[in-house]
Design a protein around this motif. Sequence first.
Motif, PDB file in Angstrom:
ATOM      1  N   GLY A 160      19.492  -0.482  54.754  1.00 29.73           N
ATOM      2  CA  GLY A 160      18.137   0.142  53.810  1.00 29.73           C
ATOM      3  C   GLY A 160      19.105   1.318  53.222  1.00 29.73           C
ATOM      4  N   LYS A 161      19.213   1.645  53.801  1.00 28.68           N
ATOM      5  CA  LYS A 161      20.065   3.454  52.358  1.00 28.68           C
ATOM      6  C   LYS A 161      20.621   3.083  51.690  1.00 28.68           C
ATOM      7  CE  LYS A 161      20.106   6.904  56.607  1.00 28.68           C
ATOM      8  NZ  LYS A 161      20.083   7.840  57.434  1.00 28.68           N
ATOM      9  N   ARG A 162      21.485   2.096  51.619  1.00 28.20           N
ATOM     10  CA  ARG A 162      22.887   1.240  50.823  1.00 28.20           C
ATOM     11  C   ARG A 162      22.310   0.775  50.036  1.00 28.20           C
ATOM     12  NH1 ARG A 162      25.725  -1.683  52.237  1.00 28.20           N
ATOM     13  NH2 ARG A 162      27.541  -1.666  50.955  1.00 28.20           N
ATOM     14  N   LYS A 163      21.307   0.145  50.460  1.00 29.69           N
ATOM     15  CA  LYS A 163      20.638  -0.322  48.680  1.00 29.69           C
ATOM     16  C   LYS A 163      19.433   0.322  48.270  1.00 29.69           C
ATOM     17  CE  LYS A 163      19.074  -4.677  50.636  1.00 29.69           C
ATOM     18  NZ  LYS A 163      18.417  -5.384  51.663  1.00 29.69           N
ATOM     19  N   SER A 164      19.213   0.994  48.686  1.00 29.81           N
ATOM     20  CA  SER A 164      17.796   1.514  48.133  1.00 29.81           C
ATOM     21  C   SER A 164      18.265   2.993  47.242  1.00 29.81           C
ATOM     22  CB  SER A 164      16.946   2.513  48.659  1.00 29.81           C
ATOM     23  OG  SER A 164      16.538   1.865  50.317  1.00 29.81           O
ATOM     24  N   ILE A 165      17.014   3.709  45.779  1.00 32.30           N
ATOM     25  CA  ILE A 165      17.450   3.664  45.046  1.00 32.30           C
ATOM     26  C   ILE A 165      15.784   4.816  44.981  1.00 32.30           C
ATOM     27  CG2 ILE A 165      16.259   2.401  43.092  1.00 32.30           C
ATOM     28  CD1 ILE A 165      18.693   3.761  41.496  1.00 32.30           C
ATOM     29  N   GLU A 166      16.460   6.389  44.821  1.00 27.37           N
ATOM     30  CA  GLU A 166      14.990   7.057  44.566  1.00 27.37           C
ATOM     31  C   GLU A 166      14.229   6.819  43.117  1.00 27.37           C
ATOM     32  OE1 GLU A 166      14.674   9.812  45.850  1.00 27.37           O
ATOM     33  OE2 GLU A 166      15.782   9.177  47.484  1.00 27.37           O
ATOM     34  N   LEU A 167      13.419   6.571  43.524  1.00 32.39           N
ATOM     35  CA  LEU A 167      12.353   6.638  41.915  1.00 32.39           C
ATOM     36  C   LEU A 167      12.494   6.400  40.933  1.00 32.39           C
ATOM     37  CD1 LEU A 167      10.282   4.821  40.658  1.00 32.39           C
ATOM     38  CD2 LEU A 167       8.216   6.372  42.784  1.00 32.39           C
ATOM     39  N   ASP A 168      12.839   8.475  41.236  1.00 29.83           N
ATOM     40  CA  ASP A 168      13.173   9.357  39.733  1.00 29.83           C
ATOM     41  C   ASP A 168      13.970   9.112  39.241  1.00 29.83           C
ATOM     42  OD1 ASP A 168      14.172  12.182  39.034  1.00 29.83           O
ATOM     43  OD2 ASP A 168      11.702  12.719  39.839  1.00 29.83           O
ATOM     44  N   PHE A 200      23.818  -6.265  39.083  1.00 27.85           N
ATOM     45  CA  PHE A 200      24.841  -5.662  39.125  1.00 27.85           C
ATOM     46  C   PHE A 200      25.040  -4.293  40.254  1.00 27.85           C
ATOM     47  CE2 PHE A 200      21.849  -6.773  34.715  1.00 27.85           C
ATOM     48  CZ  PHE A 200      23.296  -6.439  33.907  1.00 27.85           C
ATOM     49  N   GLU A 201      26.534  -4.366  39.814  1.00 31.45           N
ATOM     50  CA  GLU A 201      26.472  -3.685  41.348  1.00 31.45           C
ATOM     51  C   GLU A 201      27.272  -2.429  40.839  1.00 31.45           C
ATOM     52  OE1 GLU A 201      29.303  -6.010  44.650  1.00 31.45           O
ATOM     53  OE2 GLU A 201      30.999  -4.888  43.571  1.00 31.45           O
ATOM     54  N   ALA A 202      26.963  -1.738  42.218  1.00 33.91           N
ATOM     55  CA  ALA A 202      27.831  -0.347  42.215  1.00 33.91           C
ATOM     56  C   ALA A 202      28.927   0.462  41.914  1.00 33.91           C
ATOM     57  CB  ALA A 202      26.678   0.756  43.499  1.00 33.91           C
ATOM     58  N   ASP A 203      29.824   1.539  41.582  1.00 38.44           N
ATOM     59  CA  ASP A 203      31.140   1.637  41.955  1.00 38.44           C
ATOM     60  C   ASP A 203      30.813   1.838  43.896  1.00 38.44           C
ATOM     61  OD1 ASP A 203      30.889   1.346  39.552  1.00 38.44           O
ATOM     62  OD2 ASP A 203      30.913   3.314  38.626  1.00 38.44           O
ATOM     63  N   LYS A 204      32.148   1.738  43.708  1.00 37.87           N
ATOM     64  CA  LYS A 204      32.607   2.070  45.239  1.00 37.87           C
ATOM     65  C   LYS A 204      32.755   3.066  46.098  1.00 37.87           C
ATOM     66  CE  LYS A 204      36.687   1.235  48.075  1.00 37.87           C
ATOM     67  NZ  LYS A 204      38.235   0.635  48.109  1.00 37.87           N
ATOM     68  N   LEU A 205      31.668   3.662  46.600  1.00 41.91           N
ATOM     69  CA  LEU A 205      31.366   4.772  47.316  1.00 41.91           C
ATOM     70  C   LEU A 205      30.926   5.141  46.777  1.00 41.91           C
ATOM     71  CD1 LEU A 205      34.740   5.509  48.877  1.00 41.91           C
ATOM     72  CD2 LEU A 205      33.414   4.495  49.457  1.00 41.91           C
ATOM     73  N   GLN A 206      29.938   4.679  45.909  1.00 36.60           N
ATOM     74  CA  GLN A 206      28.918   4.714  44.757  1.00 36.60           C
ATOM     75  C   GLN A 206      27.583   4.806  45.229  1.00 36.60           C
ATOM     76  OE1 GLN A 206      29.767   8.125  42.549  1.00 36.60           O
ATOM     77  NE2 GLN A 206      31.720   7.605  44.169  1.00 36.60           N
ATOM     78  N   ASP A 207      26.274   5.683  45.049  1.00 36.01           N
ATOM     79  CA  ASP A 207      25.319   4.865  45.414  1.00 36.01           C
ATOM     80  C   ASP A 207      24.577   4.078  44.205  1.00 36.01           C
ATOM     81  OD1 ASP A 207      23.898   6.387  42.765  1.00 36.01           O
ATOM     82  OD2 ASP A 207      23.815   8.229  44.034  1.00 36.01           O
TER      83      ASP A 207
END
Length: 614
Positions: free
Chosen positions: A472-480, A590-597
């Motif tokens: 879940g943590k890796r899949k989520s993004i802040e609403l802000d 769209f995939e995040a960069d390696k080791l990035q959120d």
Amino acid sequence: MVNDLFLQATKAHAKNDIKKAEQLYLEILNKDQENFKVLFLIGTLYLQENNIKKSIHYLSQACNVNKLDAHASMNLGLAYNEINDFINAEKNLLVSLNLDSDNPNIHNNLGNFYLKKKNYDEALNCFLKAVDLDSKNCSYLLNLSECYFQMSLVQASIETLSKIPSNNEFFFTAQGKLFNIFYKIKNYKKCISLGRKLLNESSNFNKNDIILKVIHSQLSLGEFLEVEQSLKLLEQDSDDHQFYLALFFLEKGDYQNSKIIFEKLLKKHYEEDICHLNLGVMNFRLCKFGLAIDHFKLSLQKNPNNLEAKIQLGLCQLSQCNFVEGWSNFFFYQERNIFNNRIHNKIPKWNGSDLNKKILIIFDQGIGDQIFFSSLLNRLNKSNKYDCLVNKKLIDIFKNSFTNNFNFLTETDNIKHNEYDCYLRATELGNLFITKKSDLKKQQKYLTASSPALFNEKPIGLSWYSNNELIGKRKSIELDTLILNLKEKSKFFISLQYGDFNEDINKVGKKYGVHFINTHENDHFNDISGLANLIMGCREVYSISNTTAHLAGALGVHVNLMLPFNHSSNTWYWFSDNHKSLWYPSIKTFEADKLQDLSTALDKIKKAPHERGF
């Protein structure tokens, strides 16, 4: 004389002095060959000692002497069951039941017989009857729970075990079963909590096994500080300790140290199949698909029955659009205990080509996956009739979206197996219709919903948080972060997120001067049809990988999907060409960069030229 011998024999039997009891019973039978009580007791003794041939010999004689004794017929049925002579086992158990229909123990034993044969509905009825006749006998509850679990009715299994009180002799047995259920279904928080209690309160369990499962659960939740403490409970520098230390490094992303330890363990021939499995998982996460496949295959060379290696190999192959091999290996998930079901073993598997049949299709995965595989229903031949067993939350929208050839049922509906010619799991539709990449070109919108007349201006729909314990943590993004990047694009937004996020929504709304359309009364978690209607009213959707993304894609609504790096090791199905999802034409990935959120995935959306770009 015979009475004295009988008294001595029964006393010896009660004290578990088997040899003396046997000798005395046989001595009595030399004098009285048709002594029913002795024939019954020595037959039962041999049953207890697993000497089934002799047990059947003497219990058969007992039943011939007294055809009206239910207990003798029951034990004879149990003896036949031990050697898998199901015809004679069922025959004698049913004779026993006819002689004493209110005996809960007979119902319980008949239930165990049907459970062994995987005749789940019959087993369930027997266990329910046994519990109804004697609700205080908690051994019946244990068997009822096991039946529920094998039928995939996991919550019913858990609730049944929870009924066993703490002062009952079967309490810790029930707690141990609960612990293992939570572990199998990956409810790791409850697994850890219960595991700690068992370690502190009972000596009836293999404590090392509990510790290892607790460590694995903590690793899965990313509770690394707790893992370090739990590792201290293992013998330091033991192979078990080194193995879980390697897993610790793997989950922390320290792949180099993890690899070093796994390779050392392989040289010691420690759990070689599992070490190769984890090296495969490591390379899968690093997007080194060829190496991952090599390790999964090495795992299977060491242990052809390693179920997880087969499944992971299948997922890796599917993520690379190798559908023929991928489906074949992925389908081994069906052998996991939590996917056993109540399909009668006399119902054949549908071959996909027989026509004019009534077919039961079982949707046995999560809601997102059920939406995903339902896209293939419209490819089925209309000459058949299909009953689809789905999550109750999807009943309404599926009924509104598919033709009259399809009838939708939930797991609580009464399934009469004799009404069906054959069955198929929904995942197996993939094997019928998606065998090469070009087959995905037929994919199109397939669910229908009504756009609500609520909006003067179509809002942007947002879904940003996953409570998945594992990823879940890796899949989520802040609403802000979302609103900061989208506030110039629109001032109108709507939350498609399930859960209570009103405080966060109000906070960012005021901070950035944007307006969230009020949907407080909508239950996005349970009311899938209502959520679909809201999605249809959106200008477009920004979502993480979750049910909302699947639903929006199935509805044909434009979605910007934000995925974590190496998402394919967890969500293989979001493969794409030039960001366009192959399974859902209206979704761009769209995939995040390696080791990035996920904010780096959002940056890529901003830079990508598309019809709804910034």
